[in-house]
Design a protein around this motif. Structure first.
Motif: not given
Length: 222
Positions: A6, A9, A66, A68, A113, A132
């Motif tokens: 992980w 962000q 957050r 991604s 994404k 995300t």
């Protein structure tokens, strides 16, 4: 399923006033998945946290992060990708996670994404998608100040927990400074009495957990 790395962000401290909104959003968005025990466990944990607001330190106890990552998708969810990704992410909730320095509570806001899932090495049994999502995180890291509650007192031990979901204990050298009062089942240190259900400020000195992130235990001091 294994967790791929992980990547954080963005991370933002959560205002206590916004916790209820996050809980309601999770319950509404995933109500149709509550037949799965993990989703029910997450909902029950959120309720315990909300009902134990006295343990929350505003803009410190929780972060909204957050994330991604590359998520795994089982082929049976090709016609319902969001549910498939939600089931995948649920496997990593209610666990300690070193990628984010804390205990994962719940998620929402999944965004794709990539348009189509990918197959690696020609194996169609597992597919992959870049995504995300937002994560509600209970912050647990060394030298971090939190609140814990005494849930049980024994002559040789004070049992502590965080929201009834994570065990905490005093470092051995600190506990030696406490004396037990058998008359009323309390402990005394520096002329201060510690009783059942008391809430205590607690500084984390070490966080231990199993390889899969379960059996989380905090060791610390006052």
């Amino acid at each position: 399923m294994a967790q791929n790395p992980w990547y954080v962000q963005k991370s933002k401290a959560l205002r206590t006033s916004k916790l209820g909104k996050i809980i309601n959003k999770f319950n509404e968005e995933y109500d149709h998945l509550m037949y799965i025990s993990k989703f029910m466990n997450i909902r029950n944990t959120l309720e315990r946290i909300y009902e134990s607001s006295e343990l929350i330190i505003n803009k410190k106890s929780f972060n909204i992060v957050r994330i991604s990552c590359v998520a795994q998708l089982q082929p049976r969810y090709l016609n319902n990708v969001k549910d498939g990704l939600s089931v995948y992410l649920s496997n990593f909730m209610l666990k300690a996670n070193h990628d984010v320095e804390g205990f994962t509570i719940c998620f929402n806001g999944i965004k794709l994404k990539e348009k189509e899932p990918r197959v690696i090495n020609g194996d169609p049994s597992v597919m992959f998608l870049k995504i995300t999502f937002k994560l509600l995180l209970l912050v647990l890291k060394e030298d971090y100040r939190i609140k814990v509650q005494i849930n049980k007192i024994e002559p040789l031990k004070i049992h502590l927990d965080v929201f009834g979901i994570i065990e905490a204990t005093f470092a051995e050298e600190l506990f030696k400074q406490f004396s037990y009062n058998s008359r009323n089942n309390t402990f005394i240190r520096d002329n201060k009495t510690y009783s059942l259900n008391d809430i205590i400020n607690f500084t984390i000195k070490n966080v231990t957990y199993s390889a899969c992130g379960s059996n989380v235990k905090l060791i610390g001091c006052i």
